[in-house]
Design an enzyme around this catalytic site. Structure first.
Site, PDB file in Angstrom:
ATOM      1  N   HIS A 294     -46.637  95.002  81.382  1.00  0.00           N
ATOM      2  CA  HIS A 294     -45.596  95.882  81.923  1.00  0.00           C
ATOM      3  C   HIS A 294     -46.100  97.324  81.991  1.00  0.00           C
ATOM      4  O   HIS A 294     -45.876  98.036  82.969  1.00  0.00           O
ATOM      5  CB  HIS A 294     -44.351  95.892  81.019  1.00  0.00           C
ATOM      6  CG  HIS A 294     -43.659  94.581  80.866  1.00  0.00           C
ATOM      7  ND1 HIS A 294     -43.638  93.898  79.674  1.00  0.00           N
ATOM      8  CD2 HIS A 294     -42.936  93.840  81.743  1.00  0.00           C
ATOM      9  CE1 HIS A 294     -42.920  92.793  79.811  1.00  0.00           C
ATOM     10  NE2 HIS A 294     -42.498  92.716  81.063  1.00  0.00           N
TER      11      HIS A 294
ATOM     12  N   LYS B 262     -48.993  88.423  87.931  1.00  0.00           N
ATOM     13  CA  LYS B 262     -48.780  87.264  87.056  1.00  0.00           C
ATOM     14  C   LYS B 262     -47.676  86.395  87.647  1.00  0.00           C
ATOM     15  O   LYS B 262     -47.765  85.183  87.659  1.00  0.00           O
ATOM     16  CB  LYS B 262     -48.419  87.694  85.638  1.00  0.00           C
ATOM     17  CG  LYS B 262     -48.652  86.552  84.665  1.00  0.00           C
ATOM     18  CD  LYS B 262     -47.931  86.733  83.393  1.00  0.00           C
ATOM     19  CE  LYS B 262     -46.556  86.320  83.594  1.00  0.00           C
ATOM     20  NZ  LYS B 262     -45.737  85.891  82.564  1.00  0.00           N
TER      21      LYS B 262
ATOM     22  N   SER C 211     -43.819  88.248  77.827  1.00  0.00           N
ATOM     23  CA  SER C 211     -42.819  88.429  76.756  1.00  0.00           C
ATOM     24  C   SER C 211     -42.589  87.105  76.051  1.00  0.00           C
ATOM     25  O   SER C 211     -42.255  87.069  74.870  1.00  0.00           O
ATOM     26  CB  SER C 211     -41.500  88.943  77.340  1.00  0.00           C
ATOM     27  OG  SER C 211     -41.722  90.125  78.068  1.00  0.00           O
ATOM     28  N   ARG C 212     -42.760  85.994  76.771  1.00  0.00           N
ATOM     29  CA  ARG C 212     -42.501  84.670  76.181  1.00  0.00           C
ATOM     30  C   ARG C 212     -43.601  84.232  75.225  1.00  0.00           C
ATOM     31  O   ARG C 212     -43.436  83.227  74.531  1.00  0.00           O
ATOM     32  CB  ARG C 212     -42.307  83.622  77.280  1.00  0.00           C
ATOM     33  CG  ARG C 212     -41.012  83.822  78.066  1.00  0.00           C
ATOM     34  CD  ARG C 212     -40.718  82.661  78.997  1.00  0.00           C
ATOM     35  NE  ARG C 212     -39.358  82.713  79.506  1.00  0.00           N
ATOM     36  CZ  ARG C 212     -39.010  83.201  80.708  1.00  0.00           C
ATOM     37  NH1 ARG C 212     -39.931  83.669  81.522  1.00  0.00           N
ATOM     38  NH2 ARG C 212     -37.740  83.224  81.084  1.00  0.00           N
TER      39      ARG C 212
HETATM   40  P1  AMP Z   1     -40.711  90.567  83.347  1.00  0.00           P
HETATM   41  O1  AMP Z   1     -40.225  91.520  82.298  1.00  0.00           O
HETATM   42  O2  AMP Z   1     -41.338  89.331  82.806  1.00  0.00           O
HETATM   43  O3  AMP Z   1     -39.677  90.304  84.421  1.00  0.00           O
HETATM   44  O4  AMP Z   1     -41.894  91.317  84.097  1.00  0.00           O
HETATM   45  C1  AMP Z   1     -41.695  92.562  84.706  1.00  0.00           C
HETATM   46  C2  AMP Z   1     -42.872  92.869  85.585  1.00  0.00           C
HETATM   47  O5  AMP Z   1     -44.060  92.925  84.797  1.00  0.00           O
HETATM   48  C3  AMP Z   1     -43.107  91.798  86.660  1.00  0.00           C
HETATM   49  O6  AMP Z   1     -43.451  92.430  87.882  1.00  0.00           O
HETATM   50  C4  AMP Z   1     -44.247  91.002  86.089  1.00  0.00           C
HETATM   51  O7  AMP Z   1     -45.043  90.372  87.082  1.00  0.00           O
HETATM   52  C5  AMP Z   1     -45.037  92.087  85.383  1.00  0.00           C
HETATM   53  N1  AMP Z   1     -45.907  91.490  84.366  1.00  0.00           N
HETATM   54  C6  AMP Z   1     -45.530  90.651  83.364  1.00  0.00           C
HETATM   55  N2  AMP Z   1     -46.612  90.241  82.664  1.00  0.00           N
HETATM   56  C7  AMP Z   1     -47.684  90.831  83.241  1.00  0.00           C
HETATM   57  C8  AMP Z   1     -49.095  90.795  82.978  1.00  0.00           C
HETATM   58  N3  AMP Z   1     -49.620  90.088  81.990  1.00  0.00           N
HETATM   59  N4  AMP Z   1     -49.895  91.534  83.779  1.00  0.00           N
HETATM   60  C9  AMP Z   1     -49.389  92.265  84.801  1.00  0.00           C
HETATM   61  N5  AMP Z   1     -48.085  92.344  85.090  1.00  0.00           N
HETATM   62  C10 AMP Z   1     -47.238  91.631  84.327  1.00  0.00           C
END
Ligand code: AMP
Length: 283
Positions: A37, A149, A188-189
């Site tokens: 993030h 991702k 996050s998981r």
């Molecule tokens: P989320 O909180 O899982 O909805 O993720 C929020 C944003 O962070 C989304 O655009 C995801 O693709 C990005 N994101 C999550 N994990 C990664 C990672 N390991 N590398 C790059 N971007 C990420």
């Protein structure tokens, strides 16, 4: 940095910036932030005059048997990471603020939403496209940042932004996957994983090397490649493959022949935790 819980307050806060022609960057997240993030936040802070990070665990993108209730949350930790990174606003609405009584609209993107995570998680991308459209209308960013991702999510967002002519005022920026030292994509998981699960989860990243090797040996048969990847991943304890597919990088259509650029798209369950990963390969 200011935490804002209401749409009107965010509009009021951004009004002067907009009038002055300042550029606004948006990073939509579900919180419990990690370096993946933060790579998006850092890029937005570098690119824009103002950065808004949204933290919203969007209920309409979760299926009935998914982890909405137990999704990890830590707003205080998120806040301190975002202050350090130089974000300006955190938009942290509650569910009622985003979906007040009577809310009835849904954005559905066909084509790129079909199959892969769209197949395993019916309605998921409707939920994503709807909330991201709302966030775009609330923040009206010049630039919005998403991680590769969630590659299919990025493809879905690019598709509706183009289809709905939002591309004349919003740039969608896709950022590379940030990984742990052993190759596991940050998520996050990952907090759900035990030490043993963690070892099995890295099988996805390790399987990329198998494709590199098969390609080097001249293998071009899609089924041979996919079968090798599946057998490798399934050799790890506690792993169940949700999907392992080779797709065209932009449309995400199935590829019959391995040529040019192709994406390996993976989703696995390690125990009850569902994880995804992907990589672009070029011949
Ligand atoms: P989320 O909180 O899982 O909805 O993720 C929020 C944003 O962070 C989304 O655009 C995801 O693709 C990005 N994101 C999550 N994990 C990664 C990672 N390991 N590398 C790059 N971007 C990420």
């Amino acid at each position: 940095m200011k935490i804002i819980r209401h749409i009107k307050e965010l509009n009021d806060s951004l009004y002067d910036f907009r009038r002055q022609g300042a550029s606004i960057g948006l990073v939509p997240t579900m919180g419990f932030l990690h370096e993946g993030h933060m790579s998006l936040v850092n890029k937005s802070v570098a690119d824009n005059d103002v950065t808004v990070v949204s933290i919203f665990v969007n209920p309409i993108q979760f299926g009935p048997n998914e982890d909405l209730e137990k999704y990890p949350r830590d707003i205080e930790r998120d806040e301190s990471l975002l202050v350090k990174a130089g974000a300006d606003y955190v938009f942290y609405p509650d569910v009622k603020e985003m979906y007040p009584e009577g809310f009835s609209t849904k954005i559905t993107v066909s084509g790129v939403s079909c199959g892969l995570c769209g197949g395993s998680r019916p309605g998921h991308f409707d939920g994503v496209a709807t909330v991201v459209t709302k966030l775009f209308n609330i923040v009206r960013p010049n630039n919005a940042y998403f991680g590769m991702k969630d590659y299919q999510q990025l493809a879905v967002i690019k598709r509706f932004v183009k289809d709905l002519n939002m591309d004349s005022f919003i740039n969608i920026i896709g950022m590379p996957i940030v990984r742990e030292r052993d190759g596991l994509a940050l998520s996050s998981r990952n907090v759900y994983l035990s030490e043993d699960d963690r070892k099995s989860a890295v099988s996805m990243h390790k399987s990329f090397g198998i494709i590199d090797e098969l390609i080097r040996q001249g293998v071009r048969d899609k089924h041979e490649i996919i079968n090798a990847v599946k057998a490798f991943i399934e050799s790890y304890p506690g792993v169940k493959i949700d999907y392992a597919e080779i797709r065209e990088p932009v449309t995400l259509e199935e590829k019959t022949f391995i040529d040019g650029d192709f994406m390996l798209m993976l989703a696995i369950f390690v125990g009850s935790t569902r994880l995804i990963d992907n990589r672009l390969f070029s011949l």
